[in-house]
Motif scaffolding. Structure first.
Motif: not given
Lengths: 113, 115
Positions: B48-73
């Motif tokens: 989950q992403y909020y304010e462009e930071e990853e706030r919580q992560r489920g049981n998935f390996p580091d191969r999965f990563s994300g990003h949130q942009f200033p427009n919330y996308s």
């Protein structure tokens, strides 16, 4: 660990034949139970949120109810267009303070004309 | 009012490749969650992403990563794809901060097939 179990896995009804889907849950402090409808290859569509035992909500032929251990989705006089997978989820608060959803596997409903 | 939009709708990748999936949240929502749904299973929480930071992560390996942009996308990236990564990837958006008791609204998903 929060758990959600849905039954039956699949249900076949004749048009007009009313029935109920079950969602039993184990959660440390319920902060919302959600029902979604999902058509094949599509994202879940929000139906209802229930927060406390005894609460009921209705939408067209669907009525959701909640007890302390389970929720039921009652389908009255279903039509073929009600065919879909129905997902149940509970809101889970994580250590970070943020919440997410824990889903069951769903009940696949097929309504025949 | 546009709901949650995801792109692309379908994708075929080869084992070992990398993939990027995209999501625009519902208007007025600022929190984005990603879920993986294997065939016949319920959605599983990735992060989950909020304010462009990853706030919580489920049981998935580091191969999965994300990003949130200033427009919330948001974007979901998966590296070193495995056959088992084949699934429907769902994006959900929520109201402010992910802390309020708001409903999660889902996009139509991206069907990823790894061959």
């Amino acid at each position: 660990e929060d758990q959600v179990t849905q039954s039956p896995e699949a249900l076949r009804l004749q048009e007009g034949e009313s029935s109920s889907l079950n969602c039993s849950y184990t959660v440390s402090g319920l902060r919302g139970l959600f029902w979604y409808r999902q058509d094949p290859g599509k994202g879940p569509e929000f139906l209802f949120t229930l927060y406390s035992a005894g609460e009921e909500k209705e939408k067209e032929r669907l009525k959701a109810t909640l007890t302390k251990k389970e929720s039921f989705l009652h389908i009255t006089a279903p039509k073929p267009e009600d065919s879909a997978t129905y997902l149940c989820a509970v809101r889970t608060h994580m250590n970070s303070g943020y919440s997410t959803l824990t889903f069951g596997k769903g009940t696949m409903l097929l309504v025949s004309p | 009012d546009a709901g949650v939009t995801q792109s692309p709708t379908h994708l075929i990748k080869t084992r070992g490749q990398q993939v990027t999936l995209r999501c625009s949240p519902k208007s007025g929502h600022d929190t984005v969650s990603w879920y993986q749904q294997a065939l016949g299973q319920g959605p599983q929480f990735i992060f989950q992403y909020y304010e462009e930071e990853e706030r919580q992560r489920g049981n998935f390996p580091d191969r999965f990563s994300g990003h949130q942009f200033p427009n919330y996308s948001s974007e979901l990236n998966v590296n070193a794809l495995l056959l088992g990564d084949s699934a429907l990837y769902l994006c959900a958006s929520l109201g402010t901060g992910g802390l309020r008791n708001t409903e999660a609204f889902f996009g139509q998903g991206t069907r990823l097939t790894v061959v």
